[in-house]
Design a protein around this motif. Sequence first.
Motif, PDB file in Angstrom:
ATOM      1  N   ASP A 196       3.963   8.116  13.369  1.00 22.39           N
ATOM      2  CA  ASP A 196       3.516   9.441  12.910  1.00 22.39           C
ATOM      3  C   ASP A 196       2.666   9.281  11.641  1.00 22.39           C
ATOM      4  OD1 ASP A 196       3.326  12.239  12.659  1.00 22.39           O
ATOM      5  OD2 ASP A 196       5.151  12.340  11.445  1.00 22.39           O
ATOM      6  N   HIS A 200      -1.238  10.278  11.005  1.00 25.75           N
ATOM      7  CA  HIS A 200      -1.788  11.142   9.932  1.00 25.75           C
ATOM      8  C   HIS A 200      -3.040  10.495   9.340  1.00 25.75           C
ATOM      9  CE1 HIS A 200       2.547  12.727   9.281  1.00 25.75           C
ATOM     10  NE2 HIS A 200       1.951  13.316  10.293  1.00 25.75           N
ATOM     11  N   HIS A 265      -1.890  15.622  17.124  1.00 24.73           N
ATOM     12  CA  HIS A 265      -0.854  16.543  16.661  1.00 24.73           C
ATOM     13  C   HIS A 265      -0.839  17.841  17.468  1.00 24.73           C
ATOM     14  CE1 HIS A 265       0.014  13.858  13.363  1.00 24.73           C
ATOM     15  NE2 HIS A 265       1.033  14.639  13.019  1.00 24.73           N
ATOM     16  N   HIS A 279       8.954  14.829  16.789  1.00 21.15           N
ATOM     17  CA  HIS A 279       7.558  14.851  16.350  1.00 21.15           C
ATOM     18  C   HIS A 279       6.912  13.451  16.380  1.00 21.15           C
ATOM     19  CE1 HIS A 279       4.139  16.198  13.943  1.00 21.15           C
ATOM     20  NE2 HIS A 279       4.305  15.104  13.217  1.00 21.15           N
ATOM     21  N   ASN A 283       3.850  12.106  18.924  1.00 21.51           N
ATOM     22  CA  ASN A 283       2.574  11.597  18.405  1.00 21.51           C
ATOM     23  C   ASN A 283       2.331  10.159  18.834  1.00 21.51           C
ATOM     24  OD1 ASN A 283       1.339  13.695  16.923  1.00 21.51           O
ATOM     25  ND2 ASN A 283       2.924  13.490  15.369  1.00 21.51           N
TER      26      ASN A 283
HETATM   27 FE   LIG Z   1       2.840  14.254  11.973  1.00 24.13          FE
END
Ligand SMILES: [Fe+2]
Length: 396
Positions: A196, A200, A265, A279, A283
């Motif tokens: 994750d 980002h 996302h 989450h 991703n």
């Molecule tokens: Fe995230």
Amino acid sequence: MITLFQTAGSILAGAGSFRSVAGQIRSQLGSVRRALLVTSPSIRRNGWAEELRKQLASTGIVADILEDDIRPEPAAGDIESMHAKIGGETFDVYIGLGGGSVLDATKLLAALATNNRPLESMLGTDNIENDGIPTVLIPTTSGTGSEVTPNAIVTLPERQLKIGIVSRRLYPKLAVLDPELTLTLPKAVTAATGMDAFTHALESFIGRKANPISDMFALEAIRLISGSIIEAYENGSSIAARSAMLYGSAYGGMALAASGTAAVHALAYPLGGRFGIAHGVANAMLLPHVMEAQLDAVASRLSLAAEAMRQGTGSIGDCSNDAGTEAEWALEQLAEWTRRVGIPQNLAEYGITEPDLPSLAESASHVTRLMDNNPKSFTLGELERIYRKLLPVEGI
Ligand SMILES: [Fe+2]
Ligand SMILES: NC(=O)c1ccc[n+]([C@@H]2O[C@H](COP(=O)([O-])OP(=O)(O)OC[C@H]3O[C@@H](n4cnc5c(N)ncnc54)[C@H](O)[C@@H]3O)[C@@H](O)[C@H]2O)c1
């Protein structure tokens, strides 16, 4: 392009920094008498919530530990119920100690305390009127980077959605980065949250809103995470790997705050909101496939990211390689990492079947805050095709 960069008021970082939190709160926030500590079951079990309560007491700060534990991927309704239980009690600071779920919940509890409105009215960007109660955010995953972002993500179970609340009023007064708190992360959480964090950085770097400030944080996050994710997964007690991952996660958050995430996302949100996929897992599953589906649009940026990945992993590139070849190398690396850190590759494991794909694609396309930042505009058919890559046909 004009960029406004904001981050946590102060950042205390380094192995063992957790032990100086109370002193820092004193010097950063001045007169603090009462604190509310928000946490989760794993953190209680590790004894850190109690340790922090005692540390605060020794500097004259009385801390209550919120009775209700924050569950992963918190629902808006649960956060509102907790706010209602806190009732008229007043605290000088809210301290979040946990993964992204805890940090996001802490931010929203602090906002609810000073804004007499339901969370539903805060969804989207810049919909929080008043500054919240000051917060201190201490991540125990690497991670969401929530400790340095203006974002908090809530699940709306009745609408089967996850939605972001984004406001400069959600930045904490103090963020604390202590890699020792991440040594206990189970392998699966290390993998999902690490991917994750990488997402980002990469999405902020390839996104339309990328700018010199976000690029700096994104490339350093990519370098750090590339060089440490496999080691953190395979040898969780390595403080060097845990440290690189935590800095990488925070820099990924800073990149996200200055730029923004994008299609990975957006496609992940309905998987979380409707099917409860964590989450980071969502991703990580999607990342290689979304990049592959837009290789033409991202090749030159992806080749620059590849350079940072090579620096991190110490892998030597061939300087004669063109941007397309380097971008493809980056894609292969992503696919290889997801295999090595055991990221699931089949949506069927979560009860998702072919007939679910059109509505999933439709939901993802409505996440315009993120889709608008994506370099390529995907059609509904293309979004469906990306999900379909994660529904391998049996026997093939
Ligand atoms: Fe995230
Ligand atoms: N605000 C943001 O900028 C931002 C960015 C990305 C994701 N998010 C949100 O953050 C949430 C996910 O956060 P996350 O990925 O950090 O996972 P999480 O906070 O849900 O934690 C996952 C699990 O790991 C456990 N855990 C956490 N730290 C631990 C430790 N040190 N040792 C052992 N167990 C530990 C938790 O109790 C939980 O069971 C999602 O709701 C996501 O949408 C927010």
